[in-house]
Design a protein around this motif. Sequence first.
Motif, short mmCIF file in Angstrom:
data_model
loop_
_atom_site.label_atom_id
_atom_site.label_comp_id
_atom_site.label_asym_id
_atom_site.label_seq_id
_atom_site.Cartn_x
_atom_site.Cartn_y
_atom_site.Cartn_z
N TRP A 42 -0.85 5.90 0.91
CA TRP A 42 -1.56 7.50 -0.23
C TRP A 42 -1.85 8.50 -0.83
CZ3 TRP A 42 -4.21 9.21 4.43
CH2 TRP A 42 -3.45 8.97 5.44
N ALA A 43 -0.55 8.03 -2.23
CA ALA A 43 -0.86 7.67 -3.38
C ALA A 43 -2.40 7.06 -3.80
CB ALA A 43 0.71 6.97 -4.99
N LEU A 44 -2.49 6.21 -2.98
CA LEU A 44 -4.73 5.45 -3.29
C LEU A 44 -5.48 6.47 -2.91
CD1 LEU A 44 -3.08 2.21 -2.97
CD2 LEU A 44 -3.92 2.44 -5.21
N PHE A 49 -5.53 9.92 -1.81
CA PHE A 49 -5.04 10.93 -2.69
C PHE A 49 -5.78 10.99 -4.17
CE2 PHE A 49 -2.58 12.57 1.08
CZ PHE A 49 -3.53 14.01 1.31
N SER A 50 -5.43 9.36 -5.03
CA SER A 50 -5.09 9.47 -6.56
C SER A 50 -7.05 9.27 -6.63
CB SER A 50 -5.33 8.13 -6.71
OG SER A 50 -5.98 6.63 -6.35
N MET A 58 -8.00 13.22 -7.03
CA MET A 58 -7.64 13.41 -7.65
C MET A 58 -8.18 13.36 -8.65
SD MET A 58 -4.09 12.27 -10.00
CE MET A 58 -5.07 10.86 -10.30
N THR A 59 -8.89 12.05 -9.28
CA THR A 59 -10.24 12.07 -10.31
C THR A 59 -10.84 11.95 -10.38
OG1 THR A 59 -8.67 9.10 -10.05
CG2 THR A 59 -11.02 9.68 -11.62
N TYR A 71 -3.82 17.91 -6.17
CA TYR A 71 -3.60 16.32 -5.88
C TYR A 71 -2.87 15.18 -6.76
CZ TYR A 71 -7.10 16.61 -2.83
OH TYR A 71 -8.21 17.63 -1.74
N THR A 72 -2.90 15.88 -8.48
CA THR A 72 -1.82 14.73 -9.14
C THR A 72 -0.20 15.37 -8.93
OG1 THR A 72 -3.42 15.48 -10.74
CG2 THR A 72 -1.05 14.33 -11.49
N VAL A 76 -0.20 12.48 -5.79
CA VAL A 76 -0.01 11.07 -5.79
C VAL A 76 1.49 10.85 -6.95
CG1 VAL A 76 -1.10 9.32 -8.03
CG2 VAL A 76 -2.67 11.16 -6.60
N SER A 77 1.49 11.48 -7.42
CA SER A 77 2.56 11.09 -8.81
C SER A 77 4.49 11.32 -7.73
CB SER A 77 3.13 12.50 -9.78
OG SER A 77 2.04 12.77 -10.66
N SER A 99 3.22 7.91 -5.56
CA SER A 99 3.75 6.62 -6.05
C SER A 99 5.65 7.14 -6.27
CB SER A 99 3.30 7.13 -7.67
OG SER A 99 1.89 7.24 -6.96
#
Length: 111
Positions: A59-61, A63-64, A67-68, A89-90, A93-94, A97
Motif C-alpha cells: 500500500w505504501a507503493l 499511495f506513493s 503522493m508523487t 499521501y506523504t 506512505v510514511s 512504510s
Amino acid sequence: MDREEILEKSRQENRNKDVYEQEILKQASKGAVIVQLVLAAIFFVTQILAGEGINWGLWALVFSTNMTISWVKYRKLRHKRELMLAIIYTIFVSVMSGYHIYNLMVSSTIL
C-alpha cells in the motif's frame, strides 16, 4: 496586445509540446494508477485470505504514486488542494512504510 503578439507568445509557451500527446500521457497516467490500485486490492485480499496478514509495503507503493503526482502538481500549479493531498499521501506512505519495515524487522530471523 494584438493578435500576432498573442500567437507568438502561445507558440513560445507551447514549443516542443504536443497537446494531444500530453492529453494521452495524462490519460495513461490515470489508467496506470487505477490498474495499480486494482492489482493491489487483489493482492491485499488474496494475502489476507491466505492467512499472511497485511502487506503495508504494497500500500505504501500504491499511495506513493498519488503522493508523487500531487507533489508535482502542487509545485507546478501551486493549488492548496494539491498541497493538502500531497501532505496526506506523504503521511500515509510514511506510516505504511514504517509499519512494513517494523514488521519485517520483528519477524526477521537474522536480526
